[in-house]
Design a protein around this motif. Structure first.
Motif, PDB file in Angstrom:
ATOM      1  N   ASP A   4       0.146 -11.409  -2.589  1.00  0.00           N
ATOM      2  CA  ASP A   4       1.264 -10.759  -3.263  1.00  0.00           C
ATOM      3  C   ASP A   4       0.921  -9.289  -3.473  1.00  0.00           C
ATOM      4  OD1 ASP A   4       3.403 -10.017  -4.817  1.00  0.00           O
ATOM      5  OD2 ASP A   4       2.749 -11.113  -6.595  1.00  0.00           O
ATOM      6  N   PRO A   5       1.639  -8.352  -2.844  1.00  0.00           N
ATOM      7  CA  PRO A   5       1.310  -6.935  -2.997  1.00  0.00           C
ATOM      8  C   PRO A   5       1.594  -6.395  -4.394  1.00  0.00           C
ATOM      9  CG  PRO A   5       3.278  -7.203  -1.657  1.00  0.00           C
ATOM     10  CD  PRO A   5       2.740  -8.577  -1.922  1.00  0.00           C
ATOM     11  N   TYR A   6       2.298  -7.176  -5.221  1.00  0.00           N
ATOM     12  CA  TYR A   6       2.630  -6.744  -6.579  1.00  0.00           C
ATOM     13  C   TYR A   6       1.771  -7.428  -7.639  1.00  0.00           C
ATOM     14  CZ  TYR A   6       6.574  -5.113  -3.909  1.00  0.00           C
ATOM     15  OH  TYR A   6       7.354  -4.501  -2.955  1.00  0.00           O
ATOM     16  N   CYS A   7       0.615  -7.960  -7.243  1.00  0.00           N
ATOM     17  CA  CYS A   7      -0.245  -8.675  -8.176  1.00  0.00           C
ATOM     18  C   CYS A   7      -1.230  -7.746  -8.897  1.00  0.00           C
ATOM     19  CB  CYS A   7      -1.010  -9.780  -7.454  1.00  0.00           C
ATOM     20  SG  CYS A   7      -2.170  -9.176  -6.228  1.00  0.00           S
ATOM     21  N   GLY A   8      -1.317  -6.489  -8.492  1.00  0.00           N
ATOM     22  CA  GLY A   8      -2.240  -5.564  -9.130  1.00  0.00           C
ATOM     23  C   GLY A   8      -3.550  -5.377  -8.394  1.00  0.00           C
ATOM     24  N   HIS A   9      -3.757  -6.092  -7.305  1.00  0.00           N
ATOM     25  CA  HIS A   9      -4.957  -5.928  -6.504  1.00  0.00           C
ATOM     26  C   HIS A   9      -4.796  -4.745  -5.565  1.00  0.00           C
ATOM     27  CE1 HIS A   9      -5.979 -10.486  -7.000  1.00  0.00           C
ATOM     28  NE2 HIS A   9      -5.961  -9.829  -8.143  1.00  0.00           N
ATOM     29  N   VAL A  34      -6.662  -2.407   1.159  1.00  0.00           N
ATOM     30  CA  VAL A  34      -7.168  -1.259   1.905  1.00  0.00           C
ATOM     31  C   VAL A  34      -6.975  -1.520   3.393  1.00  0.00           C
ATOM     32  CG1 VAL A  34      -9.146   0.262   2.255  1.00  0.00           C
ATOM     33  CG2 VAL A  34      -8.893  -0.961   0.087  1.00  0.00           C
ATOM     34  N   PHE A  35      -6.397  -0.526   4.090  1.00  0.00           N
ATOM     35  CA  PHE A  35      -6.107  -0.627   5.513  1.00  0.00           C
ATOM     36  C   PHE A  35      -6.760   0.547   6.238  1.00  0.00           C
ATOM     37  CE2 PHE A  35      -2.641  -2.476   3.114  1.00  0.00           C
ATOM     38  CZ  PHE A  35      -2.442  -3.702   3.742  1.00  0.00           C
ATOM     39  N   ARG A  36      -7.223   0.301   7.475  1.00  0.00           N
ATOM     40  CA  ARG A  36      -7.862   1.339   8.283  1.00  0.00           C
ATOM     41  C   ARG A  36      -7.132   1.506   9.598  1.00  0.00           C
ATOM     42  NH1 ARG A  36     -13.685   1.468  11.322  1.00  0.00           N
ATOM     43  NH2 ARG A  36     -12.379   1.234  13.131  1.00  0.00           N
ATOM     44  N   GLY A  37      -7.038   2.753  10.053  1.00  0.00           N
ATOM     45  CA  GLY A  37      -6.379   3.050  11.316  1.00  0.00           C
ATOM     46  C   GLY A  37      -7.267   2.797  12.517  1.00  0.00           C
ATOM     47  N   ARG A  38      -6.724   2.988  13.693  1.00  0.00           N
ATOM     48  CA  ARG A  38      -7.424   2.714  14.950  1.00  0.00           C
ATOM     49  C   ARG A  38      -8.629   3.616  15.152  1.00  0.00           C
ATOM     50  NH1 ARG A  38      -6.366  -0.353  18.804  1.00  0.00           N
ATOM     51  NH2 ARG A  38      -4.197  -0.670  18.231  1.00  0.00           N
ATOM     52  N   ARG A  39      -8.505   4.907  14.860  1.00  0.00           N
ATOM     53  CA  ARG A  39      -9.623   5.831  15.069  1.00  0.00           C
ATOM     54  C   ARG A  39     -10.733   5.646  14.045  1.00  0.00           C
ATOM     55  NH1 ARG A  39      -6.554  11.403  15.684  1.00  0.00           N
ATOM     56  NH2 ARG A  39      -6.956  11.214  13.483  1.00  0.00           N
ATOM     57  N   GLY A  40     -10.408   5.080  12.903  1.00  0.00           N
ATOM     58  CA  GLY A  40     -11.432   4.801  11.905  1.00  0.00           C
ATOM     59  C   GLY A  40     -11.697   5.918  10.925  1.00  0.00           C
ATOM     60  N   ASP A  41     -10.972   7.021  11.034  1.00  0.00           N
ATOM     61  CA  ASP A  41     -11.207   8.135  10.118  1.00  0.00           C
ATOM     62  C   ASP A  41     -10.174   8.213   9.004  1.00  0.00           C
ATOM     63  OD1 ASP A  41      -9.089   8.886  11.716  1.00  0.00           O
ATOM     64  OD2 ASP A  41      -9.737  10.975  11.915  1.00  0.00           O
ATOM     65  N   LEU A  42      -9.215   7.283   8.976  1.00  0.00           N
ATOM     66  CA  LEU A  42      -8.154   7.283   7.969  1.00  0.00           C
ATOM     67  C   LEU A  42      -8.039   5.900   7.346  1.00  0.00           C
ATOM     68  CD1 LEU A  42      -5.645   8.633   6.592  1.00  0.00           C
ATOM     69  CD2 LEU A  42      -4.327   7.799   8.532  1.00  0.00           C
ATOM     70  N   ILE A  43      -7.989   5.857   6.025  1.00  0.00           N
ATOM     71  CA  ILE A  43      -7.681   4.605   5.329  1.00  0.00           C
ATOM     72  C   ILE A  43      -6.538   4.859   4.356  1.00  0.00           C
ATOM     73  CG2 ILE A  43      -9.977   3.588   5.520  1.00  0.00           C
ATOM     74  CD1 ILE A  43     -10.442   4.286   2.623  1.00  0.00           C
ATOM     75  N   LYS A  44      -5.804   3.801   4.065  1.00  0.00           N
ATOM     76  CA  LYS A  44      -4.747   3.832   3.055  1.00  0.00           C
ATOM     77  C   LYS A  44      -4.963   2.667   2.113  1.00  0.00           C
ATOM     78  CE  LYS A  44      -1.160   6.204   5.649  1.00  0.00           C
ATOM     79  NZ  LYS A  44       0.234   6.158   6.120  1.00  0.00           N
ATOM     80  N   VAL A  45      -4.733   2.920   0.826  1.00  0.00           N
ATOM     81  CA  VAL A  45      -4.891   1.913  -0.213  1.00  0.00           C
ATOM     82  C   VAL A  45      -3.540   1.724  -0.895  1.00  0.00           C
ATOM     83  CG1 VAL A  45      -6.101   1.259  -2.323  1.00  0.00           C
ATOM     84  CG2 VAL A  45      -7.273   2.639  -0.588  1.00  0.00           C
ATOM     85  N   VAL A  46      -3.070   0.493  -0.948  1.00  0.00           N
ATOM     86  CA  VAL A  46      -1.824   0.151  -1.629  1.00  0.00           C
ATOM     87  C   VAL A  46      -2.170  -0.551  -2.927  1.00  0.00           C
ATOM     88  CG1 VAL A  46       0.298  -1.204  -1.488  1.00  0.00           C
ATOM     89  CG2 VAL A  46      -0.579  -0.061   0.543  1.00  0.00           C
ATOM     90  N   TRP A  47      -1.531  -0.101  -4.012  1.00  0.00           N
ATOM     91  CA  TRP A  47      -1.821  -0.672  -5.332  1.00  0.00           C
ATOM     92  C   TRP A  47      -0.577  -0.645  -6.178  1.00  0.00           C
ATOM     93  CZ3 TRP A  47      -3.989   2.478  -9.852  1.00  0.00           C
ATOM     94  CH2 TRP A  47      -4.301   1.645 -10.924  1.00  0.00           C
ATOM     95  N   TRP A  48      -0.266  -1.758  -6.812  1.00  0.00           N
ATOM     96  CA  TRP A  48       0.825  -1.850  -7.781  1.00  0.00           C
ATOM     97  C   TRP A  48       0.185  -1.799  -9.153  1.00  0.00           C
ATOM     98  CZ3 TRP A  48       5.981  -1.648  -7.833  1.00  0.00           C
ATOM     99  CH2 TRP A  48       6.641  -2.073  -8.973  1.00  0.00           C
ATOM    100  N   ASP A  49       0.449  -0.743  -9.927  1.00  0.00           N
ATOM    101  CA  ASP A  49      -0.221  -0.561 -11.216  1.00  0.00           C
ATOM    102  C   ASP A  49       0.541  -1.171 -12.380  1.00  0.00           C
ATOM    103  OD1 ASP A  49       1.869   1.200 -11.565  1.00  0.00           O
ATOM    104  OD2 ASP A  49       0.622   2.934 -12.010  1.00  0.00           O
ATOM    105  N   GLY A  50       1.599  -1.909 -12.108  1.00  0.00           N
ATOM    106  CA  GLY A  50       2.385  -2.540 -13.165  1.00  0.00           C
ATOM    107  C   GLY A  50       3.660  -1.772 -13.466  1.00  0.00           C
ATOM    108  N   GLN A  51       3.675  -0.487 -13.144  1.00  0.00           N
ATOM    109  CA  GLN A  51       4.860   0.339 -13.367  1.00  0.00           C
ATOM    110  C   GLN A  51       5.492   0.803 -12.071  1.00  0.00           C
ATOM    111  OE1 GLN A  51       3.236   3.496 -15.697  1.00  0.00           O
ATOM    112  NE2 GLN A  51       3.535   2.410 -17.619  1.00  0.00           N
ATOM    113  N   GLY A  52       4.677   0.892 -11.033  1.00  0.00           N
ATOM    114  CA  GLY A  52       5.180   1.366  -9.758  1.00  0.00           C
ATOM    115  C   GLY A  52       4.130   1.223  -8.673  1.00  0.00           C
ATOM    116  N   ALA A  53       4.544   1.599  -7.490  1.00  0.00           N
ATOM    117  CA  ALA A  53       3.676   1.471  -6.330  1.00  0.00           C
ATOM    118  C   ALA A  53       2.886   2.754  -6.115  1.00  0.00           C
ATOM    119  CB  ALA A  53       4.515   1.172  -5.107  1.00  0.00           C
ATOM    120  N   CYS A  54       1.612   2.604  -5.798  1.00  0.00           N
ATOM    121  CA  CYS A  54       0.744   3.741  -5.495  1.00  0.00           C
ATOM    122  C   CYS A  54       0.253   3.588  -4.061  1.00  0.00           C
ATOM    123  CB  CYS A  54      -0.466   3.774  -6.426  1.00  0.00           C
ATOM    124  SG  CYS A  54      -0.059   3.848  -8.161  1.00  0.00           S
TER     125      CYS A  54
END
Length: 115
Positions: free
Chosen positions: A37-42, A45-65
């Motif tokens: 569940d992407p809205y559970c607060g955990h 972390v995702f990494r791209g193909r080249r390996g030099d970029l990551i993105k972190v998705v986090w639901w802080d209880g008030q909104g999406a980060c």
């Protein structure tokens, strides 16, 4: 540094992710591919193909980060399985974000006896 609450889990999405995705696309991937569940607060972390970029998705209880980090030199150390998810600690996430090999960090010397 991302403020990770004490009871929060950090999940790495093993394999390669399309880094053109924003919050909605990555949240959908967390739900479908990682079966979480992407809205559970955990943190997811995702990494791209080249390996030099990551993105972190986090639901802080008030909104999406959505946090992103690109390394100028080198690549993020990533697990080898092609599918699935891997749980890491907040300390390992901090090492990952700094470009340190979080799988086997060099530990300082430990005393053999107390006193």
């Amino acid at each position: 540094m991302i403020p990770v609450p004490a009871n929060t889990r950090v999940w790495l999405a093993a394999g390669v992710t399309d880094m053109r995705k924003g919050f909605n696309g990555l949240a959908a991937q967390a739900q479908k591919v990682l079966a979480a569940d992407p809205y559970c607060g955990h943190l997811f972390v995702f990494r791209g193909r080249r390996g030099d970029l990551i993105k972190v998705v986090w639901w802080d209880g008030q909104g999406a980060c959505l946090f992103a980090k690109r390394l100028e030199h080198g690549r993020f150390v990533w697990p080898s399985p092609a599918d699935g998810k891997i749980a890491i600690t907040a300390a390992q996430l901090a090492m990952l974000l700094e470009g340190i090999d979080w799988r086997s960090p060099l530990r300082t010397w430990r005393p053999l006896t107390a006193g």
